[in-house]
Design a protein around this motif. Structure first.
Motif, PDB file in Angstrom:
ATOM      1  N   PRO A   1      17.486  50.282  58.788  1.00 20.75           N
ATOM      2  CA  PRO A   1      16.358  50.892  58.082  1.00 20.75           C
ATOM      3  C   PRO A   1      16.081  50.146  56.773  1.00 20.75           C
ATOM      4  N   THR A   2      14.809  50.108  56.395  1.00 19.97           N
ATOM      5  CA  THR A   2      14.399  49.507  55.134  1.00 19.97           C
ATOM      6  C   THR A   2      13.996  50.629  54.198  1.00 19.97           C
ATOM      7  N   ASP A   3      14.642  50.673  53.022  1.00 13.99           N
ATOM      8  CA  ASP A   3      14.327  51.727  52.067  1.00 13.99           C
ATOM      9  C   ASP A   3      14.087  51.093  50.708  1.00 13.99           C
ATOM     10  N   GLU A   4      12.812  51.011  50.332  1.00 14.97           N
ATOM     11  CA  GLU A   4      12.423  50.442  49.040  1.00 14.97           C
ATOM     12  C   GLU A   4      12.049  51.539  48.051  1.00 14.97           C
ATOM     13  N   GLY A   5      12.385  52.774  48.380  1.00 10.66           N
ATOM     14  CA  GLY A   5      12.023  53.904  47.527  1.00 10.66           C
ATOM     15  C   GLY A   5      10.605  54.376  47.798  1.00 10.66           C
ATOM     16  N   PHE A   6       9.627  53.539  47.513  1.00 14.17           N
ATOM     17  CA  PHE A   6       8.219  53.868  47.764  1.00 14.17           C
ATOM     18  C   PHE A   6       7.814  53.586  49.212  1.00 14.17           C
ATOM     19  N   MET A   7       8.710  52.892  49.957  1.00 10.79           N
ATOM     20  CA  MET A   7       8.422  52.534  51.348  1.00 10.79           C
ATOM     21  C   MET A   7       9.712  52.658  52.164  1.00 10.79           C
ATOM     22  N   TYR A   8       9.585  53.267  53.334  1.00 11.88           N
ATOM     23  CA  TYR A   8      10.731  53.463  54.213  1.00 11.88           C
ATOM     24  C   TYR A   8      10.311  53.120  55.628  1.00 11.88           C
ATOM     25  N   GLY A   9      11.124  52.352  56.323  1.00 10.00           N
ATOM     26  CA  GLY A   9      10.769  51.978  57.679  1.00 10.00           C
ATOM     27  C   GLY A   9      11.964  51.752  58.575  1.00 10.00           C
ATOM     28  N   ARG A  10      11.717  51.918  59.856  1.00  9.24           N
ATOM     29  CA  ARG A  10      12.699  51.637  60.896  1.00  9.24           C
ATOM     30  C   ARG A  10      11.963  51.002  62.062  1.00  9.24           C
ATOM     31  N   SER A  11      12.726  50.342  62.927  1.00 14.78           N
ATOM     32  CA  SER A  11      12.128  49.653  64.071  1.00 14.78           C
ATOM     33  C   SER A  11      12.851  49.995  65.364  1.00 14.78           C
ATOM     34  N   PHE A  12      12.110  49.864  66.460  1.00 18.74           N
ATOM     35  CA  PHE A  12      12.725  49.993  67.780  1.00 18.74           C
ATOM     36  C   PHE A  12      12.022  49.051  68.749  1.00 18.74           C
ATOM     37  N   ASP A  13      12.738  48.685  69.794  1.00 22.67           N
ATOM     38  CA  ASP A  13      12.149  47.947  70.907  1.00 22.67           C
ATOM     39  C   ASP A  13      11.860  48.945  72.008  1.00 22.67           C
ATOM     40  N   ASP A  14      10.679  48.836  72.633  1.00 18.59           N
ATOM     41  CA  ASP A  14      10.357  49.710  73.754  1.00 18.59           C
ATOM     42  C   ASP A  14      11.086  49.217  75.006  1.00 18.59           C
ATOM     43  N   LEU A  15      10.789  49.788  76.147  1.00 16.63           N
ATOM     44  CA  LEU A  15      11.492  49.450  77.382  1.00 16.63           C
ATOM     45  C   LEU A  15      11.391  47.979  77.753  1.00 16.63           C
ATOM     46  N   ASP A  16      10.303  47.327  77.337  1.00 14.10           N
ATOM     47  CA  ASP A  16      10.082  45.919  77.682  1.00 14.10           C
ATOM     48  C   ASP A  16      10.486  44.966  76.572  1.00 14.10           C
ATOM     49  N   GLY A  17      10.938  45.493  75.449  1.00 13.95           N
ATOM     50  CA  GLY A  17      11.380  44.636  74.356  1.00 13.95           C
ATOM     51  C   GLY A  17      10.343  44.389  73.283  1.00 13.95           C
ATOM     52  N   HIS A  18       9.169  45.024  73.368  1.00 14.63           N
ATOM     53  CA  HIS A  18       8.163  44.905  72.309  1.00 14.63           C
ATOM     54  C   HIS A  18       8.679  45.661  71.086  1.00 14.63           C
ATOM     55  N   THR A  19       8.615  45.040  69.921  1.00 19.77           N
ATOM     56  CA  THR A  19       9.134  45.650  68.702  1.00 19.77           C
ATOM     57  C   THR A  19       8.058  46.462  68.003  1.00 19.77           C
ATOM     58  N   TRP A  20       8.386  47.720  67.725  1.00 20.83           N
ATOM     59  CA  TRP A  20       7.516  48.650  67.024  1.00 20.83           C
ATOM     60  C   TRP A  20       8.182  49.016  65.705  1.00 20.83           C
ATOM     61  N   GLU A  21       7.461  48.846  64.608  1.00 24.27           N
ATOM     62  CA  GLU A  21       7.941  49.242  63.289  1.00 24.27           C
ATOM     63  C   GLU A  21       7.207  50.515  62.883  1.00 24.27           C
ATOM     64  N   ILE A  22       7.958  51.478  62.364  1.00 23.28           N
ATOM     65  CA  ILE A  22       7.368  52.731  61.892  1.00 23.28           C
ATOM     66  C   ILE A  22       7.635  52.789  60.395  1.00 23.28           C
ATOM     67  N   VAL A  23       6.575  52.930  59.600  1.00 23.53           N
ATOM     68  CA  VAL A  23       6.705  52.809  58.149  1.00 23.53           C
ATOM     69  C   VAL A  23       5.997  53.959  57.442  1.00 23.53           C
ATOM     70  N   TRP A  24       6.677  54.522  56.451  1.00 24.00           N
ATOM     71  CA  TRP A  24       6.072  55.476  55.521  1.00 24.00           C
ATOM     72  C   TRP A  24       5.954  54.790  54.173  1.00 24.00           C
ATOM     73  N   MET A  25       4.803  54.956  53.534  1.00 25.54           N
ATOM     74  CA  MET A  25       4.606  54.459  52.170  1.00 25.54           C
ATOM     75  C   MET A  25       4.138  55.621  51.306  1.00 25.54           C
ATOM     76  N   ASP A  26       4.725  55.731  50.120  1.00 22.26           N
ATOM     77  CA  ASP A  26       4.352  56.777  49.163  1.00 22.26           C
ATOM     78  C   ASP A  26       2.874  56.594  48.838  1.00 22.26           C
ATOM     79  N   PRO A  27       2.053  57.632  49.080  1.00 20.42           N
ATOM     80  CA  PRO A  27       0.619  57.503  48.786  1.00 20.42           C
ATOM     81  C   PRO A  27       0.323  57.057  47.362  1.00 20.42           C
ATOM     82  N   ALA A  28       1.129  57.466  46.402  1.00 16.02           N
ATOM     83  CA  ALA A  28       0.909  57.051  45.008  1.00 16.02           C
ATOM     84  C   ALA A  28       1.085  55.546  44.852  1.00 16.02           C
TER      85      ALA A  28
END
Length: 135
Positions: free
Chosen positions: A104-131
C-alpha cells in the motif's frame, strides 16, 4: 454538458470468469453490449471496461496481444471515495481470485493499493484527500 466516456478494452482468457470477477467487485454487466466473447462492465456512468476474449480482441489490432502476467501493457487507476473503500475494493478483488500487488502507498493525503485481475491486468485504487486535490 457532454460527459466524455472512456471504454477500456482488455483481452481476457475467459469472458465468463472475468464477468464473475468484476460483478463480485460490485460492478454491473450491460447485457446490451455483452456476448459470448465480450463483456461490457459498467464501472461508472463514464467508465466502461470491455472484456474481450483474445480472438475477439485480435479483431481490433494487428499488434501482438500482450501477456499481462509477464509484461505491463497498462496501469488502470480508479479513484475511491475513502481509504476504507480502497481497502474494501482490493479485499473484494483478492476474495474473487485477484492478487494483491506491491505494498500500500500512504502519503497521508493520498492512499492507494493495487491488485491484478484474473488475467494479470493491474488495477490501482486510490483515495486522495479532497482538500489536497483542490490545492
Amino acid at each position: 454538458m457532454y460527459q466524455q466516456m472512456i471504454f477500456v478494452n482488455l483481452a481476457v482468457d475467459d469472458v465468463d470468469a472475468s464477468k464473475k470477477f468484476f460483478t463480485e467487485l460490485g460492478y454491473t454487466i450491460n447485457p446490451q453490449f455483452t456476448t459470448d466473447d465480450c463483456a461490457c462492465v459498467v464501472i461508472s456512468d463514464t467508465i466502461i471496461a470491455m472484456l474481450l476474449g483474445k480472438r475477439r480482441y485480435a479483431d481490433f489490432t494487428r499488434k501482438e496481444i500482450a501477456d499481462p502476467t509477464r509484461t505491463s501493457e497498462v496501469l488502470l487507476c480508479l479513484s475511491a471515495e475513502s481509504r476504507e473503500k480502497v481497502d474494501e475494493l482490493v479485499g473484494k478483488a483478492i476474495a474473487a481470485g485477484g492478487r494483491a500487488t506491491g505494498e500500500p502507498t500512504d502519503e497521508g493525503f493520498m492512499y492507494g493499493r493495487s491488485f491484478d485481475d484474473l488475467d494479470g491486468h493491474t488495477w490501482e485504487i486510490v483515495w486522495m484527500d479532497p482538500a489536497a486535490v483542490q490545492g
